[in-house]
Write an enzyme that holds these catalytic residues in place. Sequence first.
Site, short mmCIF file in Angstrom:
data_model
loop_
_atom_site.label_atom_id
_atom_site.label_comp_id
_atom_site.label_asym_id
_atom_site.label_seq_id
_atom_site.Cartn_x
_atom_site.Cartn_y
_atom_site.Cartn_z
N GLY A 13 101.17 113.47 -37.69
CA GLY A 13 100.29 114.06 -38.66
C GLY A 13 99.18 114.74 -38.03
O GLY A 13 98.27 113.86 -37.51
N GLY A 15 96.89 116.66 -39.85
CA GLY A 15 95.95 117.02 -41.00
C GLY A 15 94.67 116.75 -40.64
O GLY A 15 94.14 116.99 -39.46
N ILE A 17 92.85 114.19 -40.84
CA ILE A 17 92.56 112.87 -40.22
C ILE A 17 92.74 113.13 -38.89
O ILE A 17 92.15 112.99 -37.76
CB ILE A 17 92.98 111.73 -40.82
CG1 ILE A 17 92.27 111.47 -42.28
CG2 ILE A 17 92.81 110.43 -39.97
CD1 ILE A 17 92.87 110.26 -42.89
N GLY A 18 94.25 113.62 -38.69
CA GLY A 18 94.69 113.86 -37.33
C GLY A 18 93.82 114.59 -36.56
O GLY A 18 93.85 114.35 -35.22
N ASP A 37 103.41 117.48 -35.73
CA ASP A 37 103.33 117.48 -37.29
C ASP A 37 104.69 118.48 -37.68
O ASP A 37 105.39 118.99 -36.71
CB ASP A 37 102.20 118.29 -37.58
CG ASP A 37 101.99 118.44 -39.35
OD1 ASP A 37 100.85 117.39 -39.58
OD2 ASP A 37 102.67 118.63 -40.03
N ARG A 86 98.35 112.25 -53.12
CA ARG A 86 98.80 112.47 -54.72
C ARG A 86 98.55 113.76 -55.47
O ARG A 86 97.18 114.02 -55.27
CB ARG A 86 98.39 111.19 -55.48
CG ARG A 86 98.92 110.99 -56.90
CD ARG A 86 98.85 109.61 -56.96
NE ARG A 86 98.98 109.53 -58.77
CZ ARG A 86 98.97 108.08 -59.10
NH1 ARG A 86 98.60 107.18 -58.37
NH2 ARG A 86 98.96 108.06 -60.50
N ILE A 122 97.79 104.75 -40.99
CA ILE A 122 96.53 105.23 -41.77
C ILE A 122 97.06 105.68 -43.37
O ILE A 122 96.61 105.59 -44.23
CB ILE A 122 95.71 106.20 -41.00
CG1 ILE A 122 95.38 105.76 -39.74
CG2 ILE A 122 94.65 106.56 -42.18
CD1 ILE A 122 94.42 106.71 -38.91
N ASN A 124 98.94 106.43 -46.82
CA ASN A 124 98.67 105.47 -47.94
C ASN A 124 99.92 105.67 -48.95
O ASN A 124 100.70 106.55 -48.77
CB ASN A 124 97.54 105.93 -48.93
CG ASN A 124 96.08 105.39 -48.39
OD1 ASN A 124 96.16 104.20 -48.23
ND2 ASN A 124 95.12 106.10 -48.48
N HIS A 179 94.16 97.43 -49.56
CA HIS A 179 93.43 98.80 -49.37
C HIS A 179 93.64 99.45 -50.74
O HIS A 179 94.62 100.10 -51.21
CB HIS A 179 93.95 99.75 -48.28
CG HIS A 179 93.01 100.94 -47.95
ND1 HIS A 179 91.59 100.93 -47.99
CD2 HIS A 179 93.28 102.46 -48.02
CE1 HIS A 179 91.25 101.96 -47.67
NE2 HIS A 179 92.10 102.83 -47.61
N1 APR Z 1 106.16 114.08 -40.30
C1 APR Z 1 105.02 114.27 -39.66
N2 APR Z 1 103.85 114.80 -40.31
C2 APR Z 1 104.00 115.08 -41.57
C3 APR Z 1 105.31 114.72 -42.32
C4 APR Z 1 106.29 114.21 -41.41
N3 APR Z 1 107.56 113.89 -42.04
N4 APR Z 1 105.00 115.12 -43.68
C5 APR Z 1 104.04 115.52 -43.95
N5 APR Z 1 103.10 115.46 -42.39
C6 APR Z 1 102.12 115.88 -42.38
C7 APR Z 1 101.38 117.03 -43.05
O1 APR Z 1 101.93 118.25 -42.71
C8 APR Z 1 99.82 117.21 -42.98
O2 APR Z 1 99.51 117.95 -41.92
O3 APR Z 1 101.00 114.89 -42.50
C9 APR Z 1 99.78 115.41 -42.40
C10 APR Z 1 98.68 114.94 -43.46
O4 APR Z 1 97.59 115.58 -43.33
P1 APR Z 1 96.59 115.98 -44.53
O5 APR Z 1 97.29 116.27 -45.78
O6 APR Z 1 95.41 116.75 -44.17
O7 APR Z 1 96.01 114.41 -44.94
P2 APR Z 1 95.05 113.50 -44.21
O8 APR Z 1 93.55 113.67 -44.97
O9 APR Z 1 94.82 113.83 -42.59
O10 APR Z 1 95.28 111.95 -44.35
C11 APR Z 1 96.69 111.46 -44.19
O11 APR Z 1 95.86 109.10 -44.66
O12 APR Z 1 94.08 108.28 -45.53
C12 APR Z 1 95.45 108.72 -45.90
O13 APR Z 1 95.53 108.88 -48.09
C13 APR Z 1 95.80 109.59 -46.67
O14 APR Z 1 98.04 109.38 -46.90
C14 APR Z 1 97.18 110.43 -46.44
C15 APR Z 1 96.86 110.21 -44.91
#
Ligand code: APR
Length: 318
Positions: A13, A15, A17-18, A37, A86, A122, A124, A179
Amino acid sequence: MNKYKRNKISLIGAGQIGANLAMMAAQKNLGDVVMFDVVESMPMGKALDIHQTTPVQGLSSTITGTNSYADIEGSDLIIITAGIPRKPGMSRDDLLQTNAKIMTDVAQNVKKYAPNAFVIVISNPLDAMVYLFQKVSGMPKQKVLGMAGVLDAARFRTFISMETGVSVEDITAFVLGGHGDTMVPLPRYSTVGGIPLTEYPGLSAEKIDAMVKRTAGGGGEIVALLKTGSAFFAPAASAIAMAESILFDKKRIFPCAVYCEGEYGYKDMHIGLPAMLGAEGIEKILEVKLTAEEKSALDNSAKAVEGLKEDLKRLGFL
Ligand code: APR
């Protein structure tokens, strides 16, 4: 074996947080970072950008991006943020189903390419996702943990500092349970300069109660302010502190989502409990005395986590 070999840290991931995880892992000299990702080429772009900060920051880590799981091969530590947030109109079941599908895929690939890694989840809903990861991957229970309590405790510490004016450095906080809204911040085991919060001069029970409530709703407060997305700086910093304790065998004590085998009376579930993190992963789970009221709040939280587990079963993931 070279004792000074660099660690390989893979982030599933890339995104919000990543990206922060990658930056902070480099800044803390944790090792080389791989960002995975499913979105085409995006992790390569973010990784290259972060890598290009290293000459300016004076750091030696490499940061690479990938769309191929094969590149996480041999990772020492993996942090998972993959999932979707969500969306308006989405039911709780829809979200659970989507993220459980993603987590199942992630677990199968982590098991295939990095079966010896430590794993911090991490995504949810946290307690359900870390449980599912462990069940699907079959990886050792002491090496699979969820990040929630460190963040919740950091929020509580911040609010205590804002209220008392004391530096966060001298404030400790204790948060147990799942959590979510049912988490259990424990003022009796939280301290300001070593003084239990409940004994701190001039701090009323009402003020403590307000901070406890604000902590439990801490994630939602940020979501409401941001309007899109959820918190990402503090969650990343929290997971990095856990990673650091494991990779450098620091043996720090953090509230983490750990697998229970009878601790506090809970079995076969992940829930937030105080744990010592070191080179073996979860080296110890601390069982502290709770008052009847605290235990009943923790039981209530465990019931909510158990409910998520039942939902996963009903939806066919377990
Ligand atoms: N494999 C890998 N990555 C994936 C997949 C998958 N099958 N499906 C989705 N993703 C990636 C998305 O492409 C996105 O880049 O996961 C990433 C999530 O990043 P964000 O949407 O920016 O979310 P972020 O704020 O990083 O939070 C991630 O942590 O705190 C929790 O509730 C939050 O579940 C969420 C997670």
